[in-house]
Write a protein that holds these residues in place. Structure first.
Motif, PDB file in Angstrom:
ATOM      1  N   ALA A 196      35.035  32.308  41.088  1.00 15.49           N
ATOM      2  CA  ALA A 196      36.077  31.554  41.798  1.00 15.49           C
ATOM      3  C   ALA A 196      36.729  30.510  40.888  1.00 15.49           C
ATOM      4  CB  ALA A 196      35.492  30.887  43.036  1.00 15.49           C
ATOM      5  N   PHE A 197      36.130  30.263  39.732  1.00 14.71           N
ATOM      6  CA  PHE A 197      36.727  29.279  38.815  1.00 14.71           C
ATOM      7  C   PHE A 197      38.109  29.723  38.352  1.00 14.71           C
ATOM      8  CE2 PHE A 197      34.754  32.121  35.752  1.00 14.71           C
ATOM      9  CZ  PHE A 197      35.637  32.123  34.700  1.00 14.71           C
ATOM     10  N   THR A 209      32.316  24.084  35.244  1.00 16.70           N
ATOM     11  CA  THR A 209      32.884  23.032  36.074  1.00 16.70           C
ATOM     12  C   THR A 209      33.422  23.541  37.406  1.00 16.70           C
ATOM     13  OG1 THR A 209      35.024  23.218  34.970  1.00 16.70           O
ATOM     14  CG2 THR A 209      33.522  21.542  34.139  1.00 16.70           C
ATOM     15  N   ASN A 210      33.197  24.800  37.688  1.00 15.71           N
ATOM     16  CA  ASN A 210      33.657  25.376  38.946  1.00 15.71           C
ATOM     17  C   ASN A 210      32.970  24.684  40.107  1.00 15.71           C
ATOM     18  OD1 ASN A 210      34.641  27.075  40.923  1.00 15.71           O
ATOM     19  ND2 ASN A 210      33.136  28.648  40.530  1.00 15.71           N
ATOM     20  N   SER A 211      33.757  24.195  41.041  1.00 13.48           N
ATOM     21  CA  SER A 211      33.190  23.511  42.203  1.00 13.48           C
ATOM     22  C   SER A 211      33.118  24.426  43.414  1.00 13.48           C
ATOM     23  CB  SER A 211      34.027  22.274  42.538  1.00 13.48           C
ATOM     24  OG  SER A 211      35.349  22.655  42.837  1.00 13.48           O
ATOM     25  N   ARG A 212      33.794  25.557  43.383  1.00 17.09           N
ATOM     26  CA  ARG A 212      33.823  26.456  44.532  1.00 17.09           C
ATOM     27  C   ARG A 212      32.656  27.435  44.549  1.00 17.09           C
ATOM     28  NH1 ARG A 212      40.135  28.250  44.761  1.00 17.09           N
ATOM     29  NH2 ARG A 212      40.979  26.164  44.923  1.00 17.09           N
ATOM     30  N   LYS A 262      40.413  30.482  40.231  1.00 20.11           N
ATOM     31  CA  LYS A 262      41.361  29.931  41.198  1.00 20.11           C
ATOM     32  C   LYS A 262      41.216  28.420  41.346  1.00 20.11           C
ATOM     33  CE  LYS A 262      41.394  34.156  43.882  1.00 20.11           C
ATOM     34  NZ  LYS A 262      41.063  34.769  45.168  1.00 20.11           N
ATOM     35  N   ASP A 263      40.247  27.833  40.667  1.00 17.99           N
ATOM     36  CA  ASP A 263      39.975  26.393  40.763  1.00 17.99           C
ATOM     37  C   ASP A 263      40.789  25.664  39.694  1.00 17.99           C
ATOM     38  OD1 ASP A 263      38.928  23.888  41.201  1.00 17.99           O
ATOM     39  OD2 ASP A 263      36.875  24.417  40.636  1.00 17.99           O
ATOM     40  N   ARG A 264      41.755  24.869  40.128  1.00 19.63           N
ATOM     41  CA  ARG A 264      42.644  24.184  39.173  1.00 19.63           C
ATOM     42  C   ARG A 264      41.883  23.231  38.261  1.00 19.63           C
ATOM     43  NH1 ARG A 264      48.258  22.706  42.239  1.00 19.63           N
ATOM     44  NH2 ARG A 264      48.809  24.852  42.732  1.00 19.63           N
ATOM     45  N   ARG A 265      40.905  22.511  38.827  1.00 20.47           N
ATOM     46  CA  ARG A 265      40.137  21.560  38.025  1.00 20.47           C
ATOM     47  C   ARG A 265      39.358  22.271  36.922  1.00 20.47           C
ATOM     48  NH1 ARG A 265      35.091  19.425  40.255  1.00 20.47           N
ATOM     49  NH2 ARG A 265      34.089  18.819  38.356  1.00 20.47           N
ATOM     50  N   ALA A 266      38.744  23.389  37.272  1.00 15.25           N
ATOM     51  CA  ALA A 266      37.973  24.149  36.287  1.00 15.25           C
ATOM     52  C   ALA A 266      38.890  24.730  35.208  1.00 15.25           C
ATOM     53  CB  ALA A 266      37.198  25.260  36.981  1.00 15.25           C
TER      54      ALA A 266
END
Length: 87
Positions: free
Chosen positions: A35-36, A80-83, A38-42
């Motif tokens: 999912a990283f 760093t993926n948070s999802r 799609k994660d903007r922060r990652a």
């Protein structure tokens, strides 16, 4: 250069295999791991690290430095993926 690309490919293949095993054990877990993408922060963290290390790597090691910078950027985004985190 070929050995560097081969080693980086092996590391990425290990990540993909790990994800496939997790998906077999628990359906949906593998998709959550990736999912990283799609994660903007990652993605921002990975891109920043890739650019920073890429410029330094190009200066010091040429093409090999770029390969390792790309791998480090992908691993930083993955870390760093948070999802994708669930216990």
């Amino acid at each position: 250069m070929e050995a560097t690309v081969l080693l980086a490919t092996v590391v990425l293949a290990a990540l993909v295999i790990r994800t496939a095993v997790e998906e077999l054990r628990e359906p949906g877990r593998g998709r959550a791991r990736w999912a990283f993408l799609k994660d903007r922060r990652a993605l921002a963290a990975g891109a920043f690290l890739m650019v920073a290390l890429g410029s330094l790597g190009w200066k010091l090691g040429g093409g090999q430095g770029l390969v390792w910078a790309c791998l480090a950027g992908v691993l930083a985004a993955y870390a760093t993926n948070s999802r994708g985190r669930h216990t």
